[in-house]
Design an enzyme around this catalytic site. Structure first.
Site, mmCIF file in Angstrom:
data_model
loop_
_atom_site.group_PDB
_atom_site.id
_atom_site.type_symbol
_atom_site.label_atom_id
_atom_site.label_comp_id
_atom_site.label_asym_id
_atom_site.label_seq_id
_atom_site.Cartn_x
_atom_site.Cartn_y
_atom_site.Cartn_z
ATOM 1 C CE LYS A 1 -3.683 2.626 0.591
ATOM 2 N NZ LYS A 1 -4.807 2.656 1.500
ATOM 3 C CG HIS B 1 -4.758 7.533 0.390
ATOM 4 N ND1 HIS B 1 -5.733 7.295 1.325
ATOM 5 C CD2 HIS B 1 -4.860 8.855 0.079
ATOM 6 C CE1 HIS B 1 -6.386 8.429 1.579
ATOM 7 N NE2 HIS B 1 -5.864 9.387 0.827
ATOM 8 C CG ASP C 1 -11.515 3.603 3.171
ATOM 9 O OD1 ASP C 1 -10.670 3.077 3.925
ATOM 10 O OD2 ASP C 1 -11.472 4.803 2.852
#
Ligand code: DOR
Ligand code: ZN
Length: 352
Positions: free
Chosen positions: A106, A143, A254
């Site tokens: 991530k 992100h 999320d």
């Protein structure tokens, strides 16, 4: 009446997975994990703990804590993610992927969101890791927001595409990338214009609220998350993409719990806790769009196909039966306010 022909009373779909969730740790983990495990067979578990999950050993230990908190009888598989820092180690990442511990990495731009202080300050710093991931077929989850404070908060996703993501796809054309929790028409267009190795997750809340929800009659902290909800035209485009049947879009809640006190504060935390009624929320949206027949693809097929994982074999049933979402959910740490608090949703997960 022939209602059952056009408007089924029950929807049976392959069991879904959640491709983006925050399960937290410690007592909060115990308080929230079963909301996810009751609905989803697998989940991509975000690594933004304190300290973040950056090593194989930390991911294994976290996975054990998650499994220990799951109610007996629920079949739930947490899929672990490595948090990328400026000194991400390609060897450690590859070792974790090859051992079946890490499913993905991530990318949090430093200071983009909750517990992202250790995130990446300059994309070039992780180029060696990205090269290695591309080579071994390991997905990068992004992100997608710039953190430059001179960029308007509502433009940060679009600017991230321009400044960063468009470079990543050129420099690593074979890297599998998931644009997480997309919020804009720009992100939909970017994902649709890419190859099959570029996909996106879409949350229940970005399909239902626009930015006005945060200011309806006063500040509404329970609708604040990052990336922040955008204008109505963006929401409509997200609904179109999610219900289009395109394999590039799949479910990622999320869900990001913060205690009520941390939300209802002078500097409230970002995150919407949607886990308790997530599949019900998506079902309501797909129903409104006349796309109930596409819920299964979005919730249960596109994700595993993208990740190269088997589809779940068992099924869940959703009944057309009103369910009232409580205003608060008590935990031994304090209360959580769920998404859809005090609303009635038209589909309920049937007890197995
Ligand atoms: O709203 C959010 N909350 N966005 C994120 O990216 C992180 C998350 C959290 O961990 O609370
Ligand atoms: Zn998240």
């Amino acid at each position: 009446m022939q209602a059952s022909q056009t408007s089924p009373q029950q929807l049976v779909i392959r069991a879904p997975d959640d491709w983006h969730v925050h399960l937290r740790d410690g007592r909060m983990l115990s308080a929230v994990v079963n909301d996810t495990a009751r609905q989803f067979r697998r989940a991509i578990v975000m690594p933004n703990l304190t300290p973040p999950v950056t090593t194989v050993a930390a991911a294994e230990a976290y996975r054990s804590r998650i499994l220990a908190a799951v109610e007996p009888g629920l079949a739930f598989e947490p899929l672990m993610v490595c948090y990328l820092t400026d000194d991400a180690d390609p060897e450690e990442i590859a070792r974790g992927y090859e051992a079946g511990v890490f499913t993905a990495c991530k990318l949090y731009p430093a200071h983009a969101t909750t517990n992202s202080a250790h995130g990446v300050t300059e994309i070039r710093n992780i180029y060696l890791a990205l090269e290695r991931m591309q080579r071994i077929g390991m997905p990068l989850l992004l992100h997608g927001e710039v953190t430059d404070h001179s960029v308007d908060v509502f433009d940060r996703e679009a600017v991230f595409i321009e400044r960063i993501f468009s470079k990543i796809v050129v420099d690593f054309p074979a890297l599998k990338t998931v644009f997480e929790h997309i919020t804009t028409a720009d992100a939909v267009a970017f994902v649709e214009s890419g190859g099959p190795n570029l996909a996106a997750t879409i949350t229940p809340h970005h399909l239902r609220i626009n930015r006005n929800a945060m200011f309806a009659g006063g500040v509404r902290p329970h609708f604040y998350c990052l990336p922040v909800a955008k204008r109505e035209r963006h929401r409509l485009e997200l609904r179109r993409a999610a219900t289009s049947g395109s394999a590039k879009f799949f479910l990622g809640t999320d869900s990001a719990p913060h205690l009520t006190g941390a939300k209802e504060s002078a500097c409230g935390c970002a995150g919407i806790f949607n886990a308790p009624f997530a599949i019900e929320s998506y079902a309501a949206t797909f129903d409104e769009e006349g796309a109930l027949d596409r819920l299964e693809g979005f919730a249960s097929e596109h994700g595993p196909r993208f990740y190269g994982l088997p589809l779940n074999e068992d099924r869940i049933a959703l009944d057309r039966r009103d369910i009232v979402v409580p205003p608060r959910i008590g935990t031994d740490l304090g209360d959580l306010v769920p998404f859809h608090a005090d609303e009635t949703l038209p589909w309920s997960l049937s007890a197995a």
